[in-house]
Enzyme design. Sequence first.
Site, mmCIF file in Angstrom:
data_model
loop_
_atom_site.group_PDB
_atom_site.id
_atom_site.type_symbol
_atom_site.label_atom_id
_atom_site.label_comp_id
_atom_site.label_asym_id
_atom_site.label_seq_id
_atom_site.Cartn_x
_atom_site.Cartn_y
_atom_site.Cartn_z
ATOM 1 N N ASP A 125 150.346 48.978 80.611
ATOM 2 C CA ASP A 125 150.021 49.672 81.861
ATOM 3 C C ASP A 125 150.615 51.078 81.868
ATOM 4 O OD1 ASP A 125 149.025 50.062 84.400
ATOM 5 O OD2 ASP A 125 150.683 49.046 85.409
ATOM 6 N N LEU A 148 151.615 37.365 61.617
ATOM 7 C CA LEU A 148 151.499 37.700 63.033
ATOM 8 C C LEU A 148 150.071 37.443 63.483
ATOM 9 C CD1 LEU A 148 152.669 39.049 65.653
ATOM 10 C CD2 LEU A 148 151.822 41.225 64.741
ATOM 11 N N HIS A 180 144.631 56.833 76.835
ATOM 12 C CA HIS A 180 144.265 55.606 76.124
ATOM 13 C C HIS A 180 144.530 55.741 74.621
ATOM 14 C CE1 HIS A 180 142.783 53.878 79.744
ATOM 15 N NE2 HIS A 180 141.760 54.702 79.868
#
Length: 235
Positions: A19, A131, A36
């Site tokens: 955020d 991962l 972004h």
Amino acid sequence: MTSKIDSGNLPQHIAIIMDGNRRWAAARGLTAGDGHKAGAKNLEVIMNHCLDLGVKHLTVYALSTENWQKRSPEEVKGIFDLLVWLVKNNFQKYAHADIRLNILGNFTVFPDYVTQAINQAVSVKVKNPKLIMNIALNYGGRDELITAVKKIIKAKTPSDQINEDLISQYLYTAGQPEPELIIRPGGEVRLSNFLLWQSSYSELYFSDILWPDFGPEQLDQAIIWYQQRQRRLGK
């Protein structure tokens, strides 16, 4: 800061609500698209840091159902173009680093060029991933639960067989542990419809630092905070 982390008490699944990209950009006189891009760049840094630490699962809230439906067409297209660029340029690199990419949410409603790029990336097989990278796209926690219930009904599952384990098997995160630690940078103090089922016993860490500035040092601080918590898990 990393040296202060107890490697024997590391959260195996960390989830992050990314955020603050637009506010970060606005504070610098930049466009939302610039924000972004900065957020995407930071995701690469955080993902690599999780890999180095030994975190096994990383889930990030990239684009909620509400986000992409309510924001301007120009901003959404910019997000889509950035997503496609990232996927096309990095999915082979992820595979070579033993990172498996997984998508949470219904991305099939996106434009074809976006859907095709995502399908190409998630189709890459990584047998023994170090991962698992979950990216939530067109995702909402309530919608995930509704989708799971519909699948259970479609399977004609007897009511006496419906329990927590069964429902978990129908979620986007099926087969993965629930996140022990959920992090939200950006100053807001809520989950915003993120992993509602999976977060039942997660530790929630909130930070005022905007996502593009939430680097490895801040992640380490969150993990150290987590390790100081006494986790009772409802007991």
